[in-house]
Design an enzyme around this catalytic site. Sequence first.
Site, short mmCIF file in Angstrom:
data_model
loop_
_atom_site.label_atom_id
_atom_site.label_comp_id
_atom_site.label_asym_id
_atom_site.label_seq_id
_atom_site.Cartn_x
_atom_site.Cartn_y
_atom_site.Cartn_z
N HIS A 128 0.84 -1.20 0.00
CA HIS A 128 0.00 0.00 0.00
C HIS A 128 0.87 1.24 0.00
O HIS A 128 2.03 1.21 0.45
CB HIS A 128 -0.94 0.01 1.21
CG HIS A 128 -0.24 -0.17 2.52
ND1 HIS A 128 0.15 -1.41 2.99
CD2 HIS A 128 0.16 0.72 3.45
CE1 HIS A 128 0.75 -1.26 4.15
NE2 HIS A 128 0.79 0.03 4.46
N HIS A 172 0.83 5.32 1.27
CA HIS A 172 0.21 6.33 2.11
C HIS A 172 0.24 7.68 1.39
O HIS A 172 1.30 8.07 0.87
CB HIS A 172 0.99 6.52 3.41
CG HIS A 172 1.06 5.33 4.29
ND1 HIS A 172 0.33 5.21 5.46
CD2 HIS A 172 1.79 4.18 4.21
CE1 HIS A 172 0.62 4.07 6.06
NE2 HIS A 172 1.50 3.41 5.32
P1 5GP Z 1 1.99 0.41 7.30
O1 5GP Z 1 2.62 0.74 8.61
O2 5GP Z 1 1.82 -1.09 7.11
O3 5GP Z 1 2.66 1.06 6.13
O4 5GP Z 1 0.56 1.07 7.34
C1 5GP Z 1 -0.61 0.40 7.64
C2 5GP Z 1 -1.64 1.48 7.88
O5 5GP Z 1 -2.90 0.86 7.95
C3 5GP Z 1 -1.44 2.24 9.19
O6 5GP Z 1 -1.33 3.62 8.90
C4 5GP Z 1 -2.69 1.93 9.99
O7 5GP Z 1 -3.15 3.04 10.71
C5 5GP Z 1 -3.66 1.50 8.93
N1 5GP Z 1 -4.66 0.53 9.35
C6 5GP Z 1 -4.48 -0.55 10.15
N2 5GP Z 1 -5.64 -1.25 10.24
C7 5GP Z 1 -6.54 -0.59 9.49
C8 5GP Z 1 -7.92 -0.83 9.20
O8 5GP Z 1 -8.54 -1.80 9.64
N3 5GP Z 1 -8.53 0.06 8.39
C9 5GP Z 1 -7.87 1.16 7.87
N4 5GP Z 1 -8.57 1.97 7.08
N5 5GP Z 1 -6.59 1.41 8.12
C10 5GP Z 1 -5.93 0.55 8.93
#
Ligand code: 5GP
Length: 147
Positions: A107, A109
């Site tokens: 993903h 951001h």
């Molecule tokens: P990562 O740290 O893997 O790059 O980012 C994962 C993101 O997913 C984090 O910013 C976290 O806040 C978000 N996130 C985690 N669980 C959920 C969820 O159930 N729904 C949504 N919309 N975001 C989530």
Amino acid sequence: MSLYGDYDPQNIFAQIIRGDAPCFRIYEDDDVLAFLDLFPQSFGHTLVIPKRATARNLLEIEPDTLCTLALAVQKVARVVVDELKPDGVQLMQFNGAPGGQTVFHIHMHIVPRYADQGLGNHAQGKADPAELERLAVRLRQRFDAPA
Ligand code: 5GP
């Protein structure tokens, strides 16, 4: 979780793609889904994910899918910036737990940045669902509007 391993089809983003878990969707087409982060680092923090990939990170994603994702990120970022008028915007992408990744479906951001605000100070933890819903409707309308 390290950079290496198998894709887990039960990860939360896979559940969201299948419709098994909810999200505050702002844009969707055949290839990508964009939705609001539940724990936003700033007002309008958005995630963009490929719907058909089973890549956990940047190292695994097919080049064509990465190109499609990048184009979608630009499309969504343009709308987020135009609607919310931040002073800057950050794109972030993490790989492997030590690299900051917590959800293992690739993903991107999109994090709007406001001149007078640091990261993570918009909401303490999980955002207010009613506020996310209002924001999702506001952003979604921009995609639904005729060009
Ligand atoms: P990562 O740290 O893997 O790059 O980012 C994962 C993101 O997913 C984090 O910013 C976290 O806040 C978000 N996130 C985690 N669980 C959920 C969820 O159930 N729904 C949504 N919309 N975001 C989530």
